[in-house]
Design an enzyme around this catalytic site. Structure first.
Site, PDB file in Angstrom:
ATOM      1  N   LYS A 152      26.653  62.988  16.335  1.00  0.00           N
ATOM      2  CA  LYS A 152      27.056  63.609  17.603  1.00  0.00           C
ATOM      3  C   LYS A 152      25.996  64.612  18.039  1.00  0.00           C
ATOM      4  O   LYS A 152      25.583  64.632  19.205  1.00  0.00           O
ATOM      5  CB  LYS A 152      28.412  64.321  17.460  1.00  0.00           C
ATOM      6  CG  LYS A 152      29.587  63.368  17.470  1.00  0.00           C
ATOM      7  CD  LYS A 152      30.888  64.026  17.041  1.00  0.00           C
ATOM      8  CE  LYS A 152      31.986  62.979  16.887  1.00  0.00           C
ATOM      9  NZ  LYS A 152      33.199  63.459  16.248  1.00  0.00           N
TER      10      LYS A 152
ATOM     11  N   GLN B 197      36.087  68.893  14.432  1.00  0.00           N
ATOM     12  CA  GLN B 197      36.115  67.610  13.741  1.00  0.00           C
ATOM     13  C   GLN B 197      37.368  67.487  12.866  1.00  0.00           C
ATOM     14  O   GLN B 197      37.656  68.357  12.056  1.00  0.00           O
ATOM     15  CB  GLN B 197      34.844  67.472  12.871  1.00  0.00           C
ATOM     16  CG  GLN B 197      34.700  66.137  12.168  1.00  0.00           C
ATOM     17  CD  GLN B 197      34.508  64.968  13.132  1.00  0.00           C
ATOM     18  OE1 GLN B 197      33.725  65.038  14.074  1.00  0.00           O
ATOM     19  NE2 GLN B 197      35.235  63.880  12.906  1.00  0.00           N
TER      20      GLN B 197
ATOM     21  N   ASP C 225      37.700  66.298  23.347  1.00  0.00           N
ATOM     22  CA  ASP C 225      38.389  65.233  22.606  1.00  0.00           C
ATOM     23  C   ASP C 225      39.665  64.802  23.338  1.00  0.00           C
ATOM     24  O   ASP C 225      40.231  63.750  23.038  1.00  0.00           O
ATOM     25  CB  ASP C 225      38.775  65.747  21.202  1.00  0.00           C
ATOM     26  CG  ASP C 225      37.932  65.118  20.105  1.00  0.00           C
ATOM     27  OD1 ASP C 225      37.269  64.097  20.367  1.00  0.00           O
ATOM     28  OD2 ASP C 225      37.937  65.663  18.978  1.00  0.00           O
TER      29      ASP C 225
END
Ligand code: NAP
Length: 300
Positions: A54, A98, A121
């Site tokens: 990422k 994460q 997200d």
């Protein structure tokens, strides 16, 4: 019928190039560089790999990448304090914590502490509610990537029968909302669904997000249907040599490709689209934060 392969790797490269163009324009015309902060708690090997790639791709499209690596025993208080700091940092337009988090941390609490406008997200309860009510939101990356590929392949999805196998909050449910938003007739199947093969056989679009290697055989697929395989499963591959393994999806690719009209491979299908959509979401968040027009084709 031999299915057309939907090349997620190539599609993702196109999305990233589009994002990079827009980022260059933002810098040149507005002096703004989008920034994505990724928070990793602990040393889960798979999460480390995701966070590394990422960060690399964020920089490649010209954005600023801020990585925060915290010890596995970081307290909830310290993690929440970091999220608060990032919420208030104007250089940060997107925040991703994460998952999974270590067991002592409350994932829902942490995710819901992110500013919804920076929740790239799309897991914050506000974004879930906005998506569910058909309003502008941050859309979870994996289902957004699936939707982009489906729209690209079909143009309009209106009136199509879609079956989503899996009802997780990160894939199945938002995928179903997105398909509904595009006027599909949507069925969500799960582990208690009766006669799953018959349910899947009705579908013009099958999205498999189960996490069971090659669970969906070709004879469940309606002739000509489009199959989006979200599953990523590592299985033994003795044919490649002793101790070797390989990645497979939730769909038995060979038999499904013999009946489907189009299918995403694993690897090289949905996977690469997820990070591309994360970058697209960060760009979208940056444009919204600065009251600039949103880039076209990069959101739902
Ligand atoms: P998850 O949270 O474990 O959810 C799995 C879903 O599958 C559940 O709703 C479960 O039903 C359902 N299920 C389990 N066994 C079933 C069966 N025999 N028949 C029908 N449904 C069944 O998984 P997830 O996080 O959504 O992920 C699904 C897969 O996608 C995994 O392989 C994951 O690695 C992959 N994934 C890929 C990406 C990507 O970037 N490509 C991103 C995210 C996830 P119940 O609710 O009834 O238990």
């Amino acid at each position: 019928m031999v299915a057309q392969v939907i090349d997620g790797k190539a599609f993702a490269a196109k999305v990233r190039a589009q994002v990079a163009d827009q980022v260059a324009k933002l810098k040149e015309e507005n002096g703004i560089t989008p920034g994505l902060a990724v928070v990793l708690v602990g040393e889960d090997p798979a999460s480390q790999v995701y966070v590394r790639s990422k960060g690399k791709m964020t920089v490649e499209v010209g954005m600023n990448s801020y990585e925060h690596k915290l010890d596995v025993d970081t307290s909830e208080e310290d993690l929440l304090a970091l999220v608060e700091k990032l919420n208030n940092d104007p250089a940060v337009h997107g925040i991703l914590v994460q998952l999974p988090l270590p067991k002592h941390l409350n994932e829902d609490l942490v995710i819901n502490s992110i500013d919804p406008a920076k929740d790239v997200d799309g897991f914050h309860i506000s974004n879930v509610g906005l998506l569910g009510t058909g309003q502008k939101s941050m859309v979870p990356c994996t289902p957004l990537g699936c939707l982009m590929m489906l729209r690209d392949h079909h143009g309009s999805l209106s009136g199509m029968d879609a079956v989503v196998i899996g009802r997780s909050n990160i894939v199945g449910k938002p995928m179903a909302q997105l398909l509904l938003g595009d006027s599909c007739t949507v069925t969500i199947a799960h582990s208690r669904t009766k006669d799953l093969p018959d349910v899947v056989r009705r579908a013009d679009i099958v999205v498999a997000a189960v996490g069971r290697p090659e669970m969906v055989p070709g004879d469940w697929i309606k002739e000509g249907a489009t199959v989006i395989d979200v599953g990523i499963n590592r299985i033994d591959a003795p044919e490649k040599g002793e101790g070797k393994n390989k990645l497979v999806g939730d769909v038995d690719y060979a038999s499904a490709a013999a009946r489907a009209g189009a299918i995403t491979p694993v690897p090289g299908g949905v996977g690469p689209m997820t990070i591309a959509c994360l970058l697209a979401n960060t760009l979208t968040a940056c444009c919204r934060a600065n009251k600039l027009p949103e880039p076209e084709g990069l959101t739902a």
